[in-house]
Design a protein around this motif. Structure first.
Motif, PDB file in Angstrom:
ATOM      1  N   GLU A   1      17.060  35.314  10.676  1.00 50.42           N
ATOM      2  CA  GLU A   1      16.857  36.559   9.926  1.00 50.42           C
ATOM      3  C   GLU A   1      15.368  36.842   9.718  1.00 50.42           C
ATOM      4  OE1 GLU A   1      17.485  37.760   5.333  1.00 50.42           O
ATOM      5  OE2 GLU A   1      19.202  36.819   6.312  1.00 50.42           O
ATOM      6  N   VAL A   2      14.640  35.828   9.255  1.00 55.00           N
ATOM      7  CA  VAL A   2      13.204  35.989   8.998  1.00 55.00           C
ATOM      8  C   VAL A   2      12.453  36.237  10.300  1.00 55.00           C
ATOM      9  CG1 VAL A   2      11.142  34.735   8.253  1.00 55.00           C
ATOM     10  CG2 VAL A   2      13.205  34.687   6.842  1.00 55.00           C
ATOM     11  N   ALA A   3      12.755  35.465  11.329  1.00 54.39           N
ATOM     12  CA  ALA A   3      12.061  35.620  12.609  1.00 54.39           C
ATOM     13  C   ALA A   3      12.325  36.996  13.209  1.00 54.39           C
ATOM     14  CB  ALA A   3      12.478  34.527  13.584  1.00 54.39           C
ATOM     15  N   GLY A   4      13.555  37.488  13.103  1.00 46.22           N
ATOM     16  CA  GLY A   4      13.870  38.813  13.624  1.00 46.22           C
ATOM     17  C   GLY A   4      13.002  39.884  12.996  1.00 46.22           C
ATOM     18  N   THR A   5      12.827  39.789  11.697  1.00 46.54           N
ATOM     19  CA  THR A   5      11.982  40.746  10.985  1.00 46.54           C
ATOM     20  C   THR A   5      10.519  40.593  11.392  1.00 46.54           C
ATOM     21  OG1 THR A   5      13.492  40.776   9.104  1.00 46.54           O
ATOM     22  CG2 THR A   5      11.226  41.506   8.703  1.00 46.54           C
ATOM     23  N   LEU A   6      10.031  39.356  11.368  1.00 46.89           N
ATOM     24  CA  LEU A   6       8.618  39.118  11.676  1.00 46.89           C
ATOM     25  C   LEU A   6       8.269  39.457  13.126  1.00 46.89           C
ATOM     26  CD1 LEU A   6       8.013  35.836   9.643  1.00 46.89           C
ATOM     27  CD2 LEU A   6       7.256  38.169   9.090  1.00 46.89           C
TER      28      LEU A   6
ATOM     29  N   ALA B   1      14.398  34.238  22.337  1.00 48.06           N
ATOM     30  CA  ALA B   1      15.514  34.627  23.202  1.00 48.06           C
ATOM     31  C   ALA B   1      16.776  34.869  22.377  1.00 48.06           C
ATOM     32  CB  ALA B   1      15.767  33.536  24.248  1.00 48.06           C
ATOM     33  N   GLU B   2      17.020  34.020  21.402  1.00 47.49           N
ATOM     34  CA  GLU B   2      18.200  34.208  20.564  1.00 47.49           C
ATOM     35  C   GLU B   2      18.083  35.475  19.722  1.00 47.49           C
ATOM     36  OE1 GLU B   2      21.146  31.866  17.526  1.00 47.49           O
ATOM     37  OE2 GLU B   2      19.945  30.731  18.956  1.00 47.49           O
ATOM     38  N   ILE B   3      16.901  35.748  19.212  1.00 43.17           N
ATOM     39  CA  ILE B   3      16.680  36.970  18.436  1.00 43.17           C
ATOM     40  C   ILE B   3      16.940  38.195  19.311  1.00 43.17           C
ATOM     41  CG2 ILE B   3      14.900  38.403  17.325  1.00 43.17           C
ATOM     42  CD1 ILE B   3      15.908  36.102  15.584  1.00 43.17           C
ATOM     43  N   THR B   4      16.439  38.164  20.530  1.00 43.88           N
ATOM     44  CA  THR B   4      16.616  39.287  21.442  1.00 43.88           C
ATOM     45  C   THR B   4      18.098  39.531  21.701  1.00 43.88           C
ATOM     46  OG1 THR B   4      14.498  38.810  22.478  1.00 43.88           O
ATOM     47  CG2 THR B   4      16.047  40.173  23.740  1.00 43.88           C
ATOM     48  N   THR B   5      18.836  38.463  21.940  1.00 46.52           N
ATOM     49  CA  THR B   5      20.271  38.586  22.166  1.00 46.52           C
ATOM     50  C   THR B   5      20.957  39.171  20.937  1.00 46.52           C
ATOM     51  OG1 THR B   5      20.235  36.723  23.696  1.00 46.52           O
ATOM     52  CG2 THR B   5      22.367  37.308  22.738  1.00 46.52           C
TER      53      THR B   5
ATOM     54  N   LEU C   1      10.935  43.186  23.659  1.00 48.22           N
ATOM     55  CA  LEU C   1      11.698  42.263  22.820  1.00 48.22           C
ATOM     56  C   LEU C   1      11.841  40.862  23.409  1.00 48.22           C
ATOM     57  CD1 LEU C   1      14.667  44.581  21.789  1.00 48.22           C
ATOM     58  CD2 LEU C   1      12.755  43.857  20.362  1.00 48.22           C
ATOM     59  N   VAL C   2      11.787  40.756  24.723  1.00 46.64           N
ATOM     60  CA  VAL C   2      12.047  39.460  25.347  1.00 46.64           C
ATOM     61  C   VAL C   2      10.782  38.617  25.444  1.00 46.64           C
ATOM     62  CG1 VAL C   2      14.047  40.269  26.661  1.00 46.64           C
ATOM     63  CG2 VAL C   2      11.800  40.340  27.704  1.00 46.64           C
ATOM     64  N   PRO C   3      10.958  37.299  25.379  1.00 46.54           N
ATOM     65  CA  PRO C   3       9.789  36.431  25.501  1.00 46.54           C
ATOM     66  C   PRO C   3       9.337  36.321  26.956  1.00 46.54           C
ATOM     67  CG  PRO C   3      11.770  35.112  25.269  1.00 46.54           C
ATOM     68  CD  PRO C   3      12.191  36.549  25.122  1.00 46.54           C
TER      69      PRO C   3
ATOM     70  N   LEU D   1      23.558  35.714  28.735  1.00 46.99           N
ATOM     71  CA  LEU D   1      22.340  36.380  28.277  1.00 46.99           C
ATOM     72  C   LEU D   1      21.696  35.667  27.097  1.00 46.99           C
ATOM     73  CD1 LEU D   1      23.449  40.071  28.706  1.00 46.99           C
ATOM     74  CD2 LEU D   1      21.674  38.886  30.000  1.00 46.99           C
ATOM     75  N   LYS D   2      22.434  34.821  26.414  1.00 45.91           N
ATOM     76  CA  LYS D   2      21.862  34.050  25.310  1.00 45.91           C
ATOM     77  C   LYS D   2      20.983  32.911  25.795  1.00 45.91           C
ATOM     78  CE  LYS D   2      25.423  34.928  21.910  1.00 45.91           C
ATOM     79  NZ  LYS D   2      26.547  34.392  21.179  1.00 45.91           N
TER      80      LYS D   2
END
Length: 168
Positions: free
Chosen positions: A17-22, A59-63, A118-120, A165-166
């Motif tokens: 959650e935090v990483a997605g926001t940041l 990668a997980e955040i992007t998915t 969005l992707v690394p 894709l994950k």
């Protein structure tokens, strides 16, 4: 002190959650693991109990971000009229006038650009390549899931594509 499975799952969710926001606020390269963990209220060292690397987290955040839109969901599959234009019309566009193909191409370019942000990846080229492959996987899976007449196979296609894709 040992953490329960429930607490470990809650910690992982908090990190995501935090990483997605940041990541959205600062970009993938604009924020480090230490800052993510600090904002999540966890220790830096605890990160590696949940993720192999920052790229793994990205990668997980992007998915997750793409998944929140419900792209690979039965609901999206079953509602072609309000769903993805790329999946609904890709095979028809090849027989359309140049102006339609150009608009489709520009739309795809824009979407690939958004996904690439969005992707690394270590370079713009690597991110673009990953974005192109992601879009192809998403659109292709949705098209195939709509085309088959076996509901179980259709669901299996969506689930397999989402799982693939994950992976980084």
């Amino acid at each position: 002190m040992r953490v329960t499975r429930e607490q470990a799952a809650a910690n992982r969710e908090k990190i995501l959650e935090v990483a997605g926001t940041l990541f959205r606020e600062h970009g993938f390269d604009g924020i480090g693991v230490a800052d993510i963990m600090k904002r999540a209220g966890l220790t830096h060292g605890g990160f590696y109990g949940h993720f192999a690397s920052k790229d793994d987290l990205a990668a997980e955040i992007t998915t997750r971000v793409l998944g929140r839109e419900g792209y690979l969901s039965p609901r999206h599959r079953d509602d072609a009229g309000r769903g993805c234009l790329f999946a609904a019309l890709a095979s028809d566009v090849t027989r359309q006038p140049r102006s339609v193909r150009r608009a489709f191409t520009e739309g795809l370019r824009n979407r690939v650009g958004a996904v690439a942000a969005l992707v690394p990846g270590r370079s713009a080229r690597a991110r673009r390549e990953k974005a192109l492959a992601t879009m192809a996987g998403l659109v292709g899976a949705l098209m195939l899931s709509r085309a088959v007449d076996d509901p179980a196979l259709s669901n299996e296609i969506l689930e397999a594509a989402a799982a693939a894709l994950k992976r980084p």
